[in-house]
Design a protein around this motif. Structure first.
Motif, PDB file in Angstrom:
ATOM      1  N   UNK A  93     -16.525  10.411  -7.281  1.00  0.00           N
ATOM      2  CA  UNK A  93     -15.495   9.267  -8.163  1.00  0.00           C
ATOM      3  C   UNK A  93     -14.003   9.341  -8.192  1.00  0.00           C
ATOM      4  N   UNK A  94     -13.798  11.048  -7.253  1.00  0.00           N
ATOM      5  CA  UNK A  94     -12.708  10.994  -7.156  1.00  0.00           C
ATOM      6  C   UNK A  94     -12.834  12.100  -5.290  1.00  0.00           C
ATOM      7  N   UNK A 101       0.903  -1.417  -0.751  1.00  0.00           N
ATOM      8  CA  UNK A 101       0.323  -0.197   0.201  1.00  0.00           C
ATOM      9  C   UNK A 101       0.679   1.073  -0.202  1.00  0.00           C
ATOM     10  N   UNK A 145      -6.850   5.517   0.819  1.00  0.00           N
ATOM     11  CA  UNK A 145      -6.406   4.581  -1.017  1.00  0.00           C
ATOM     12  C   UNK A 145      -8.936   4.684  -0.497  1.00  0.00           C
ATOM     13  N   UNK A 146      -9.201   4.139  -1.765  1.00  0.00           N
ATOM     14  CA  UNK A 146     -10.153   4.182  -2.365  1.00  0.00           C
ATOM     15  C   UNK A 146      -9.327   2.546  -2.912  1.00  0.00           C
ATOM     16  N   UNK A 147     -10.351   1.614  -2.847  1.00  0.00           N
ATOM     17  CA  UNK A 147      -9.883   0.381  -3.457  1.00  0.00           C
ATOM     18  C   UNK A 147     -10.192  -0.495  -3.866  1.00  0.00           C
ATOM     19  N   UNK A 148     -10.294  -1.166  -5.352  1.00  0.00           N
ATOM     20  CA  UNK A 148     -11.020  -1.672  -6.374  1.00  0.00           C
ATOM     21  C   UNK A 148     -11.168  -3.424  -5.993  1.00  0.00           C
ATOM     22  N   UNK A 149     -11.461  -4.427  -5.955  1.00  0.00           N
ATOM     23  CA  UNK A 149     -11.338  -5.595  -5.906  1.00  0.00           C
ATOM     24  C   UNK A 149     -11.375  -6.069  -7.457  1.00  0.00           C
ATOM     25  N   UNK A 184      -8.953   2.596   2.299  1.00  0.00           N
ATOM     26  CA  UNK A 184      -8.329   1.792   3.530  1.00  0.00           C
ATOM     27  C   UNK A 184      -7.519   2.915   3.748  1.00  0.00           C
TER      28      UNK A 184
END
Lengths: 657, 657
Positions: free
Chosen positions: B583-584, B498, B541-545, B559
């Motif tokens: 979105x951001x 990270x 942070x924005x986390x994406x799977x 996170x």
């Protein structure tokens, strides 16, 4: 009206291409197939045993009756309610014979009625399990015994067979049964003050009353309806007296009264909970008795439950009963798509219940739900071949999930030929075979046409109504009304919720704007002939769920007319979860006569597919890799799982918020 | 290096504020509390019995040992593996005594060792259920008996207690046990060619080997590892010989070898499946033995399973085991958030397994996963009071769903004090109490610091390393390295995934750019003192799977550093499913010392809430009503469910595609 004192319907013949195929299929394939099954001939092909009380290699249902009748020897086989598979077959036959007469079928049915008569005890009792293997336990464990449930199913069948063929013995058996039940149950001293764990007898007795006009049956139905939930210790007391662990279904002893919809009196119930089919059979009887008795409290109770289901617990397809555990409702707005149970029997009985609600009150919303069930949630229960059936009807399915995630093992990707607990097959066939009863309702001087199913109907006073059209694929509906005596009456037409924003109607070629009350158009009729043309809005709609439905947030479904569509992996590259519909998608529609026995297919190019990252890490801070344009092909939900075993989804993502 | 032939660590004392609180809590609250529980003192407060093999009113664990030791009379109480609750308590104590010495605690532990010695049979056997109530069935039903599992847990505890306190009896018991097992199991004629249904003995024997250097134990561990899955009829044969339905867990007889991770030899396994803790205990032993034996095939097998879990079957929190049914893995990319099991024991054992993997190979990815577990998935298993524990650790929870949707009944909203099957409480406490063992690994001339947990560590040759900082809230990490003999060695620091995109490091005040290999920085050390300052990226942070995870499509998580955040209904208006992240989004971070024992809180105003339509119909063709701006407050996942019972979610919608 002039001379005419009371309108009534004499005969309805369905001419709809869509439904004629299904109804002929029931006559030519399903009924003979089910006859073989209950007679233990032919192979059972059970693929979703998880949802059906386990696999079985035979039915034993007719054999049980033979043993009870003294025509064979042995022990009872199967569930205590195994008899009902025969009764629901007989009821289907009763309806089929009216539109597709078949002497062999009638012979088998007459033979079956004779067998049932022989199996019935002199006092009217009939439940082969108890007669054969536990005569001392009759009516002693109603929480689990299904005795009134079983006899209720016979009574329905007997009434239907009598009405269809005039077979008096069929009705006599039913009346003898009802007499037996009346001798044992009721508020009087010395009778059992209780009810069956599984409702059904209520609706059956109401039907028996309608045919015989014998008030005893109506009173007994009302007794069961009002007694339920009054004495919370009834089941426990019976269980203890019968031997506490002498269970038929051990898990059902301690499951609680909510499961039985018997946790409080019906007038105090606020929502649907517990085993879905129990709730819906009960409410079918409730709404029927409420109407006949003009009982506002009971009618209000029926409305409360119906509204809770339709406005808070129903899938877009009409499926109800969200959880496999107990085949039950869960709670308001809880509508998970991938663990959904949505039993075929529950959709069928939601149609039963709603038909009674519509008979009580002419409101388009009831016709909408009947339409929703018959074109979607109930219909998906039967394969295009008429010989395979679903128990569970999920809104999202994945072969891998069903195989490897135990929480989804009840989700079958393929319909089964039969089940150990074979309630669903004949439930969907008896609904389709009786569909002619779902087209008209009459109140005073109003004939309401609430379904767009082409038909020729004859009423008294020589009135005839001919509905034509190619619904559900086409939205042009024509009515030709013949009224030889120029009687005055009103013709009502339901305008479906999905077309309310855009429809047009012409009477004798002239555009009119008739009254619309509760989504029903009322058109006065007094000419010898009247031609009505209705044009419904057949645009493809994007459907959104209420924001309280967490499972469907930022997802949409596709609907055209009454048909809810789905994506299937056969037509669209998997995984289906990757597709995102554009914000204002345009759709194409085309009827494909060779696909799935003829279906209207919806396609769009306003869709995206989230880019693949199979080889990437499981979690990332990176922005999405992007999307690629995608072409999507939707087929009607009812037709899914008739080709390869692939993923299916009704809801798909949409980026709009 | 010069004189120094082999680096070794002598002592590590954790000074981290975050972890000192937890470790003191374990010493002062958890250990005394658990001692009361296993001694049947104090009240058990079981709220999530559904996930814990039912509720219990007492433990009986110490009492069982007393009975086996002849100090009391009666029958065994509880599960066949009830003994292990005592052993894991003892193992926790062993670790606690090294950092928080307490004479009373030591006295209780010594007394317990004596009791265990008395309970042990002369031949070394110890499993109180079989000794007390079924001596004729010893080693006769290993599929379900948990005998080697139970003894394995003692061996771990005995080794730890001996290492910590020098108590020789504790080690003798373990060796006697291992001897007994070696007498009964192995490839030789006359021995049992089989293994326990529940792995554990493998990792325990490897530990016993490390302490005693007795190769017998290592060979036996390797035997169990390589034998597993070779003979698919072993369990069946034993069950038949023991009386086919003489089960301890009837449902486990026919569940299949996949559940036991015994469906094929480990070298042929391609993924994790079956009961998660069984897989992970097994793989801990596997990776340990592979390293000691330099067995490349076994190491490759361990890597295969580890990679499958981490890259395809792990929740963002580190939780593993997706289904409550069998507490098991399901399949790749199947990561439903609302039905997730994610047992505390599974996260704890994932840390065990990963520590062994890291000892095999210095790769930052292993340190990342240890960090993920200890700050998230494992840590959420224990309440802030140290005396309440979760079995299941879902990523989405809703009190109403847990109550009314049976598929989610295993999702507790509140941690319990104890369980009928009380595996989780002492599993999380023994992990936290032994955290000092998770900070350094040594290979040849490299000391690897792979966790940012402030500590004072002493190595041989006088080397000392002092790590300071306020991690996980602050990303500034300082190392002061003292090297009095100016020995040459290399200091490795893991750079977390990270922070890989943005970190800086200074050695003695000068910015440097050292080698980064497999996410580890290598810094040569040869001065008497070295000061290293590391600055990690603590941006939110924005986390994406991965797009293969259908459950998380168009959703994101939040996170910061290693901490995965969640929304809780206590801080944000429910329903949480209505929130959509912009979105951001920009985030604020602030540490709140009075909230939840001190947590960093993340907030954003770049969020939306989908407008309410509670009174609308369930489905509509209308466009969404719109959204309103929303303020969101995120707390660390590990700290959820410590206030009111409300909804919680880790993943939330994001409109971006």
């Amino acid at each position: 009206m002039d001379e005419l004192t009371k309108l009534s319907v004499n005969d309805v013949q369905i001419t709809s291409t869509f439904w004629k195929r299904y109804r002929d299929l029931i006559a030519e394939e399903s009924v003979p197939f089910q006859w073989d099954m209950i007679n233990d001939k032919g192979k059972m092909d059970v693929t979703n045993a998880a949802a059906a009380g386990g696999a079985a290699d035979h039915s034993g249902a007719i054999e049980n009756l033979k043993i009870a009748a003294g025509r064979a020897e042995g022990h009872h086989f199967g569930y205590p309610f195994q008899d009902t598979d025969v009764y629901k077959w007989l009821q289907t036959v009763a309806y089929v014979l009216k539109y597709h007469f078949d002497p062999k079928m009638k012979e088998e049915a007459d033979w079956t009625v004779d067998l049932i008569a022989d199996a019935q005890d002199d006092d009217g009792y009939l439940s082969t399990y108890f007669q054969i293997d536990a005569p001392q336990r009759k009516f002693k464990r109603l929480q689990q015994s299904h005795e009134l449930y079983s006899m209720g199913h016979y009574i329905e069948a007997g009434v239907a067979y009598y009405e269809s063929t005039g077979n008096q013995k069929a009705l006599d058996i039913a009346e003898k049964m009802a007499g037996c039940i009346n001798n044992h149950f009721g508020p009087e001293d010395g009778k059992i003050h209780g009810y069956d764990g599984h409702p059904e007898i209520e609706l059956a007795l109401a039907k028996l009353y309608e045919t015989t006009k014998n008030k005893t049956y109506l009173n007994l139905a009302k007794y069961f309806i009002t007694e339920r939930g009054q004495d919370l210790h009834f089941f426990d007391r019976q269980n203890k007296a019968d031997g506490i662990d002498n269970d038929f279904f051990p898990e059902l002893r301690t499951i609680g009264d909510r499961y039985y919809f018997a946790d409080k009196p019906i007038t105090e119930q606020k929502d649907a909970h517990g085993h879905a089919v129990r709730v819906l059979y009960f409410c079918t009887g409730l709404a029927h008795v409420a109407r006949v008795e003009h009982d506002d409290k009971l009618l209000k109770a029926a409305n409360t439950i119906w509204n809770d289901i339709v406005k808070k617990q129903m899938y877009i397809t009409g499926n109800v009963g969200q959880t496999a555990t107990g085949e039950a409702f869960t709670y308001d707005y809880d509508l998970p798509n991938d663990t959904d149970y949505g039993e075929t029997c529950a959709s069928v009985s939601m149609a039963f219940f709603t038909k009674q609600m519509l008979a009580n009150e002419f409101n388009g919303q009831f016709g909408d739900i009947i339409e929703k069930e018959i074109f979607n949630g109930a219909l998906s229960g039967i394969a295009l071949d008429g010989k395979h059936y679903f128990y569970a009807n999920p809104l999202e399915a994945d072969p891998l999930a069903s195989k490897l995630n135990p929480g989804k093992k009840h989700i079958a990707l393929r319909r089964s030929s039969w089940f150990a607990c074979a309630c669903c097959p004949a439930n969907i066939t008896r609904l389709i075979a009786s569909l002619d009863q779902y087209l008209y309702e009459i109140h005073d001087d109003v004939i309401l046409s609430h379904q767009f199913i082409a038909n020729d109907a004859k009423f008294n006073d020589g009135i005839e109504i001919k509905q034509t059209g190619n619904f559900p694929w086409d939205g042009n509906i024509d009515y030709a009304i013949t009224n030889p005596n120029t009687s005055k009456f009103t013709f009502g037409i339901r305008i479906p919720a999905w077309s309310l924003d855009n429809y047009s109607i012409k009477v004798n070629g002239k555009e009119v704007e008739p009254d619309l009350k509760e989504n029903v158009l009322y058109i006065p009729i007094n000419d010898k002939t009247t031609a009505i043309s209705l044009e419904l809005n057949m645009n493809v709609h994007v459907v959104r769920a209420n924001a309280n439905v967490s499972a469907d947030i930022m997802k949409v479904a596709v609907q055209r007319g009454p048909i809810v569509y789905c994506l299937e992996g056969v037509d669209n590259e998997e995984p289906l979860s990757r597709y995102v519909l554009g914000q204002k998608p345009s759709f194409d529609y085309n009827y494909q006569s060779k696909l799935l026995n003829g279906v209207g297919v919806v396609t769009t190019d306003d869709a995206y597919r989230i880019a693949d990252d199979s080889d990437d890490s499981l979690y990332t801070f990176d922005r999405p890799k992007g999307v690629e344009k995608a072409h999507l092909e939707f087929i009607p939900y009812y037709a899914w799982a008739n080709r390869d075993e692939k993923q299916m989804t009704v809801w798909l993502h949409q980026s709009e918020i």
